[in-house]
Design a protein around this motif. Structure first.
Motif, PDB file in Angstrom:
ATOM      1  N   VAL A   1      10.471   3.093  -2.818  1.00  0.00           N
ATOM      2  CA  VAL A   1       9.280   3.331  -3.632  1.00  0.00           C
ATOM      3  C   VAL A   1       8.356   2.129  -3.509  1.00  0.00           C
ATOM      4  N   VAL A   2       7.079   2.399  -3.273  1.00  0.00           N
ATOM      5  CA  VAL A   2       6.057   1.359  -3.279  1.00  0.00           C
ATOM      6  C   VAL A   2       5.075   1.692  -4.394  1.00  0.00           C
TER       7      VAL A   2
ATOM      8  N   LEU B   1       0.819   9.426  -7.593  1.00  0.00           N
ATOM      9  CA  LEU B   1       2.125   9.349  -6.958  1.00  0.00           C
ATOM     10  C   LEU B   1       2.168  10.417  -5.871  1.00  0.00           C
ATOM     11  N   MET B   2       2.758  10.080  -4.755  1.00  0.00           N
ATOM     12  CA  MET B   2       2.907  11.064  -3.673  1.00  0.00           C
ATOM     13  C   MET B   2       4.251  10.836  -3.007  1.00  0.00           C
ATOM     14  N   ALA B   3       4.779  11.888  -2.402  1.00  0.00           N
ATOM     15  CA  ALA B   3       6.103  11.817  -1.792  1.00  0.00           C
ATOM     16  C   ALA B   3       6.011  12.187  -0.316  1.00  0.00           C
ATOM     17  N   PHE B   4       6.542  11.329   0.526  1.00  0.00           N
ATOM     18  CA  PHE B   4       6.466  11.517   1.972  1.00  0.00           C
ATOM     19  C   PHE B   4       7.682  12.277   2.498  1.00  0.00           C
ATOM     20  N   LYS B   5       7.415  13.115   3.491  1.00  0.00           N
ATOM     21  CA  LYS B   5       8.459  13.942   4.089  1.00  0.00           C
ATOM     22  C   LYS B   5       9.328  13.181   5.095  1.00  0.00           C
ATOM     23  N   ALA B   6       8.826  12.072   5.610  1.00  0.00           N
ATOM     24  CA  ALA B   6       9.384  11.449   6.807  1.00  0.00           C
ATOM     25  C   ALA B   6      10.895  11.241   6.747  1.00  0.00           C
ATOM     26  N   ASN B   7      11.410  10.861   5.586  1.00  0.00           N
ATOM     27  CA  ASN B   7      12.837  10.516   5.492  1.00  0.00           C
ATOM     28  C   ASN B   7      13.707  11.676   5.017  1.00  0.00           C
TER      29      ASN B   7
ATOM     30  N   VAL C   1       3.517   3.626   7.014  1.00  0.00           N
ATOM     31  CA  VAL C   1       3.480   4.968   7.596  1.00  0.00           C
ATOM     32  C   VAL C   1       3.182   4.893   9.090  1.00  0.00           C
ATOM     33  N   LYS C   2       2.203   4.083   9.458  1.00  0.00           N
ATOM     34  CA  LYS C   2       1.833   3.933  10.862  1.00  0.00           C
ATOM     35  C   LYS C   2       2.981   3.361  11.679  1.00  0.00           C
ATOM     36  N   GLY C   3       3.761   2.477  11.076  1.00  0.00           N
ATOM     37  CA  GLY C   3       4.861   1.839  11.779  1.00  0.00           C
ATOM     38  C   GLY C   3       6.153   2.632  11.764  1.00  0.00           C
ATOM     39  N   GLY C   4       6.133   3.854  11.232  1.00  0.00           N
ATOM     40  CA  GLY C   4       7.324   4.684  11.216  1.00  0.00           C
ATOM     41  C   GLY C   4       8.328   4.308  10.149  1.00  0.00           C
ATOM     42  N   ASP C   5       7.865   3.594   9.123  1.00  0.00           N
ATOM     43  CA  ASP C   5       8.756   3.162   8.036  1.00  0.00           C
ATOM     44  C   ASP C   5       8.200   3.650   6.700  1.00  0.00           C
ATOM     45  N   SER C   6       7.907   4.929   6.611  1.00  0.00           N
ATOM     46  CA  SER C   6       7.272   5.493   5.416  1.00  0.00           C
ATOM     47  C   SER C   6       8.135   5.287   4.179  1.00  0.00           C
ATOM     48  N   PRO C   7       7.501   4.971   3.059  1.00  0.00           N
ATOM     49  CA  PRO C   7       8.255   5.002   1.803  1.00  0.00           C
ATOM     50  C   PRO C   7       8.560   6.454   1.461  1.00  0.00           C
ATOM     51  N   ASP C   8       9.484   6.657   0.567  1.00  0.00           N
ATOM     52  CA  ASP C   8       9.731   8.019   0.084  1.00  0.00           C
ATOM     53  C   ASP C   8       8.676   8.392  -0.954  1.00  0.00           C
ATOM     54  N   ILE C   9       8.305   7.422  -1.783  1.00  0.00           N
ATOM     55  CA  ILE C   9       7.323   7.644  -2.849  1.00  0.00           C
ATOM     56  C   ILE C   9       6.347   6.471  -2.832  1.00  0.00           C
ATOM     57  N   ALA C  10       5.071   6.790  -2.963  1.00  0.00           N
ATOM     58  CA  ALA C  10       4.060   5.742  -3.077  1.00  0.00           C
ATOM     59  C   ALA C  10       3.192   6.026  -4.287  1.00  0.00           C
TER      60      ALA C  10
ATOM     61  N   ILE D   1      22.441   7.793  -6.275  1.00  0.00           N
ATOM     62  CA  ILE D   1      21.112   7.460  -5.749  1.00  0.00           C
ATOM     63  C   ILE D   1      20.736   6.048  -6.177  1.00  0.00           C
ATOM     64  N   THR D   2      20.266   5.261  -5.215  1.00  0.00           N
ATOM     65  CA  THR D   2      19.739   3.928  -5.487  1.00  0.00           C
ATOM     66  C   THR D   2      18.228   3.950  -5.289  1.00  0.00           C
ATOM     67  N   VAL D   3      17.495   3.303  -6.177  1.00  0.00           N
ATOM     68  CA  VAL D   3      16.037   3.260  -6.093  1.00  0.00           C
ATOM     69  C   VAL D   3      15.599   1.826  -5.809  1.00  0.00           C
ATOM     70  N   ASP D   4      14.920   1.648  -4.690  1.00  0.00           N
ATOM     71  CA  ASP D   4      14.442   0.339  -4.269  1.00  0.00           C
ATOM     72  C   ASP D   4      12.923   0.319  -4.411  1.00  0.00           C
ATOM     73  N   VAL D   5      12.417  -0.391  -5.415  1.00  0.00           N
ATOM     74  CA  VAL D   5      10.979  -0.408  -5.706  1.00  0.00           C
ATOM     75  C   VAL D   5      10.387  -1.763  -5.337  1.00  0.00           C
TER      76      VAL D   5
END
Length: 425
Positions: A39-40, A311-317, A90-99, A70-74
């Motif tokens: 989370v960022v 708040l938004m959630a990314f699909k990448a992971n 996101v550009k570097g391929g390391d998307s957060p799950d939640i921003a 579940i562990t949450v890393d903020v």
């Protein structure tokens, strides 16, 4: 929310970046990267003492205690860098799950975000205040989940008003100019604080556009940046306030919102437009202030600016299930109230809004809550908005300087907006 920031401290723009990972309630990682939520979030505090990292750490520990798998890393960053931080991830391929940042439309248009109905329980989806939730939609689909909101009111220093012989808050632009002149004659350093510098000038610009009968868009959502109403608004500011030396010694084009807020807390500003968190800052410096509806062209403004942070959630992971569980927890009534209460912001759910309206301890926020029914938001659903907002930050201050040409500057921004909309269609 420079939010805004309305709010933000968007709305508020913390001065110092904080980037500490949250501590797991279990004391260690769960052992499976699939169950570690990244989370960022943005910082709404203005010091290490009230950094938002503390809120997220406490929230994460409470969630982990009920969801042992579940562990949450903020990680929390200042508003000046959080949007770019997420973009780089996101550009570097390391998307957060939640921003938790200021704009979502670009990511939604690129297909990178989960829809709200893919993550949230039905009660959570139904809890949002509808007018705020609609501002988080793209093509009628909710991608940007409102996190906090704010509206804008006119703040004024009661002591300075009394010393200048001003008996009531201004209701029209003419009243505001008269009050500013009286404050100047009484020796007030900054009669009216006009922050049109790069920090959040898109907010101050919209406040004035709305009070002049204009705005960034029309009722159909089309850009109307160079409308006659908007041009006349900035001509009035240039000639009647800045040109009359009623905005202080520093050029509005180089004045940021926090600069004006800080000056208000030092007792140097007679009037300014502010969001709820300014109340906390002013009270902390023993400033006797009051608030009033925004002055309009000929009387009280019929609308105000509303700001929401998202708040938004990314699909990448691929962590849709875990994301949904955490977000349902984030939007529990107690957690929403705790964050809004800590920073004097407005809640985004109907239940918490109703709670605030019925508790005397939140009375100072009632006037802001009342404004939300007629608040207008940034066109955050447009993928072009991020670029246009940046262009406004860079150029709008020049409209009110000596020799400034509002028609030319607003026309340039309008042409850029039209071009972006055409390219995106």
């Amino acid at each position: 929310m420079q939010r805004r920031r309305f709010l933000s401290l968007t709305t508020a723009g913390a001065a110092t970046a904080v980037a500490m990972p949250t501590l797991s309630a279990c004391g260690s990682d769960s052992g499976s990267d699939g169950n570690v939520l990244k989370v960022v979030a943005a910082d709404y505090g203005d010091s290490a003492e009230n950094t938002s990292q503390k809120y997220w750490d406490k929230l994460a520990r409470a969630f982990e205690a009920k969801h042992s798998g579940i562990t949450v890393d903020v990680k929390v960053y200042s508003w000046t860098e959080v949007d770019k931080k997420v973009a780089d991830m996101v550009k570097g391929g390391d998307s957060p799950d939640i921003a938790q940042i200021g704009a979502y439309a670009d990511y939604a248009a690129a297909g990178k975000l989960y829809r709200a109905d893919q993550m949230l329980s039905i009660p959570t989806q139904a809890a949002f205040i509808s007018s705020i939730a609609q501002a988080g939609e793209v093509s009628r689909v909710l991608y940007g989940l409102p996190f906090v909101s704010s509206a804008r009111l006119l703040f004024y220093n009661k002591k300075l008003f009394d010393e200048a012989g001003i008996s009531s808050a201004p209701e029209s632009w003419a009243d505001l100019k008269d009050a500013a002149q009286a404050l100047k004659s009484a020796g007030v350093k900054i009669p009216y604080g006009l922050p049109l510098g790069p920090e959040e000038s898109q907010a101050e610009a919209l406040i004035w556009m709305l009070s002049g009968g204009g705005g960034y868009t029309d009722s159909n959502g089309s850009y109307t940046i160079d409308s006659t109403a908007n041009i006349e608004t900035f001509e009035w500011l240039r000639d009647e306030l800045v040109g009359a030396d009623l905005t202080g010694p520093r050029s509005p084009a180089r004045t940021n919102r926090q600069d004006v807020f800080n000056a208000f807390t030092r007792g140097e500003v007679g009037m300014l437009n502010g969001h709820p968190t300014l109340m906390q800052q002013a009270s902390g410096h023993d400033i006797d202030y009051a608030t009033a509806p925004l002055p309009g062209r000929t009387g009280k403004s019929t609308s105000t600016m509303g700001v929401a942070d998202w708040l938004m959630a990314f699909k990448a992971n691929g962590r849709r299930k875990q994301i949904g569980e955490f977000l349902d927890f984030v939007y529990q009534e107690k957690n929403v109230l705790d964050f809004a209460d800590q920073y004097d912001l407005l809640p985004v759910t109907t239940a918490v809004s109703a709670t605030m309206r019925h508790e005397q301890e939140h009375k100072k926020l009632w006037r802001f809550l009342d404004q939300m029914d007629r608040a207008q938001f940034y066109p955050a659903d447009k993928t072009s908005w991020a670029g246009i907002s940046q262009m406004v930050k860079e150029k709008i201050g020049s409209t009110v300087t000596k020799g400034g040409d509002p028609a030319s500057v607003l026309g340039e921004i309008q042409r850029a907006a039209d071009a972006m909309e055409t390219a995106n269609s």
